[in-house]
Design an enzyme around this catalytic site. Sequence first.
Site, PDB file in Angstrom:
ATOM      1  N   ARG A 223      82.949  -4.730 -95.733  1.00 12.85           N
ATOM      2  CA  ARG A 223      84.275  -4.411 -95.552  1.00 12.85           C
ATOM      3  C   ARG A 223      84.726  -3.453 -96.659  1.00 12.85           C
ATOM      4  NH1 ARG A 223      83.012  -6.049 -91.102  1.00 12.85           N
ATOM      5  NH2 ARG A 223      84.333  -7.780 -89.789  1.00 12.85           N
ATOM      6  N   HIS A 271      81.236   2.368 -89.272  1.00  7.68           N
ATOM      7  CA  HIS A 271      81.081   0.967 -88.839  1.00  7.68           C
ATOM      8  C   HIS A 271      80.230   0.463 -87.820  1.00  7.68           C
ATOM      9  CE1 HIS A 271      83.604  -2.920 -89.774  1.00  7.68           C
ATOM     10  NE2 HIS A 271      82.535  -3.302 -89.301  1.00  7.68           N
TER      11      HIS A 271
END
Length: 308
Positions: A223, A271
């Site tokens: 993250r 991502h």
Amino acid sequence: MVLVCKTGDAGDAERWKTELQRLLPALEIRDWPDIGDPTEVEFVLLFRAVPGLFDGMTGLRAVFSAGAGVDGFLCDLPPGVPVARLVDPWMQTAMAAWVVHAVLHFARNMPAYATQQIRGIWRERFEEHFEPRRVGILGCGEIGRRTGSALTGLGFRVSGWTRTPRDLGGLEPLYGETGLARLLAGSEFLVCLLPLTPGTEGLLDAGRLAQLPKGAFFINASRGRVVGQRDLLAALNSGHLGGAWLDVAEPEPLPPGDPLWRHPRVRITPHVAGVTNPITGAALVAENIRRVRAGEALAHPVDRNRGY
Ligand code: GLV
């Protein structure tokens, strides 16, 4: 038996539903927000928090994560309801392959060869590494261990860092604050696979990045908020870091003007290191539904205090 489905960007929602329905024909799947009577809902499949989603769900028996990380909704759950992570070997392999690719990209001088190709230059860059090169993996759950063993098989020497002591198979196990300092000091390639929790948010700040050896490469597939993004940029600009590959950022999408986009030693992917596979994912959720209905414990329960 009713399940509310709000998978967001964690896999194609139609695929999730088709597959769950195939595996559990008796399951009634309702799409948020058209959930009908909330008191009938027993299960929720979720990736990100949605305000009011759990309102009136008095018969809720379990919440299933549609992705590997649960940070997107953990803060917003009704108390006491069990939550399961999505622990999918298919996703572990995909993540491991992505990280291996990123490590090899830097380890085998691909950025330099890409520049040479643009200029039509045919020139070998001798790789004078006569000892195994050192990778440090932050976060050694299923994904970290799978990644570590793939890199070990390719001749890297891999250390893994965990919060508490843990046997990491063929990886050098390090833990706690001292272990973190050791791992950082010894990592030519630092791979971040940590879950985002109050304990990992901002973990990689300027001070910790400075502990990496000069010229180290940073690879983030966890993250964006685990690293201080301004600190990362400063470490790249000063030349302390040799490069970075970021699959995650804060915020996502990374804003168009962010200097990381155009940084010559940074690669960015949107991502995609380990995208949910609804086919393999549905089998795992179906198994957990079976367990709940049989009165058995959930597979891969989330510890809410720990945050993953
Ligand atoms: C992706 O980031 C996931 O948590 O599955």
